[in-house]
Design an enzyme around this catalytic site. Structure first.
Site, PDB file in Angstrom:
ATOM      1  N   HIS A 231      -9.374   2.832  -2.655  1.00  0.00           N
ATOM      2  CA  HIS A 231      -9.378   1.516  -3.294  1.00  0.00           C
ATOM      3  C   HIS A 231      -8.800   0.490  -2.345  1.00  0.00           C
ATOM      4  CE1 HIS A 231      -5.628   3.580  -4.313  1.00  0.00           C
ATOM      5  NE2 HIS A 231      -5.053   2.393  -4.269  1.00  0.00           N
TER       6      HIS A 231
ATOM      7  N   HIS B  71      -7.069  -3.250  -2.081  1.00  0.00           N
ATOM      8  CA  HIS B  71      -6.337  -4.269  -2.843  1.00  0.00           C
ATOM      9  C   HIS B  71      -6.770  -5.661  -2.355  1.00  0.00           C
ATOM     10  CE1 HIS B  71      -2.926  -1.594  -4.310  1.00  0.00           C
ATOM     11  NE2 HIS B  71      -3.466  -0.828  -3.366  1.00  0.00           N
TER      12      HIS B  71
END
Ligand code: AMP
Ligand code: ZN
Length: 136
Positions: free
Chosen positions: A99, A101
């Protein structure tokens, strides 16, 4: 993967504030934001981090990050964004599903995300040699 937190969000088994999704990627609000609008972009297919994500999933994540960076800056009326990714435990990765940010930044918010230093003698040359060698 059945017990992966982000796979559960992707399957809709856990709630999220999803702001975007397409065939390969999803973007949802981080539950503990650095600033409001802090968003995570993840591939829908499970892997762990930058080291094992499929190149086509990484390409899709990159494009979603680009789209969301624009939308987050505009929508949140931010003055810029930071884009960051933690890979492996000792780099601060807590959720082992890749992931990225996206953190909206505001004039005067006072955050300092990357403390920096100077190189010691010959350290830059050595680092260059190690990285270039590993590419071969
Ligand atoms: P990292 O340290 O890069 O693995 O970041 C994991 C991030 O996931 C942290 O910033 C958490 O606040 C965030 N997080 C954990 N659980 C959830 C959740 N259920 N929904 C949204 N974000 C979450
Ligand atoms: Zn997963």
């Amino acid at each position: 993967m059945s017990d992966c937190l982000f796979c559960k969000i992707i399957r809709g088994e856990l709630p999220s504030f999803t702001v975007y999704e397409d065939e390969r990627t999803i973007a949802f609000l981080d539950i503990h934001p650095v600033n409001a609008g802090h968003t995570l972009v993840a591939p829908k297919k499970h892997s762990h981090n930058i080291f094992d994500i499929a190149p086509e999933d990484w390409a899709a994540v990159s494009e979603t990050v680009r789209l969301l960076a624009i939308a987050i800056e505009k929508g949140m009326e931010a003055d810029g964004v930071n884009i960051a990714m933690n890979n492996r435990e000792h780099a601060g990765q807590v959720v082992p599903h890749p992931h990225v940010h996206i953190i909206p930044r505001f004039k005067g918010d006072g955050l300092k995300l990357m403390p920096q230093r100077s190189y010691e003698a010959s350290e830059a040359e050595e680092s260059q040699r190690k990285i270039v060698g590993a590419l071969r």
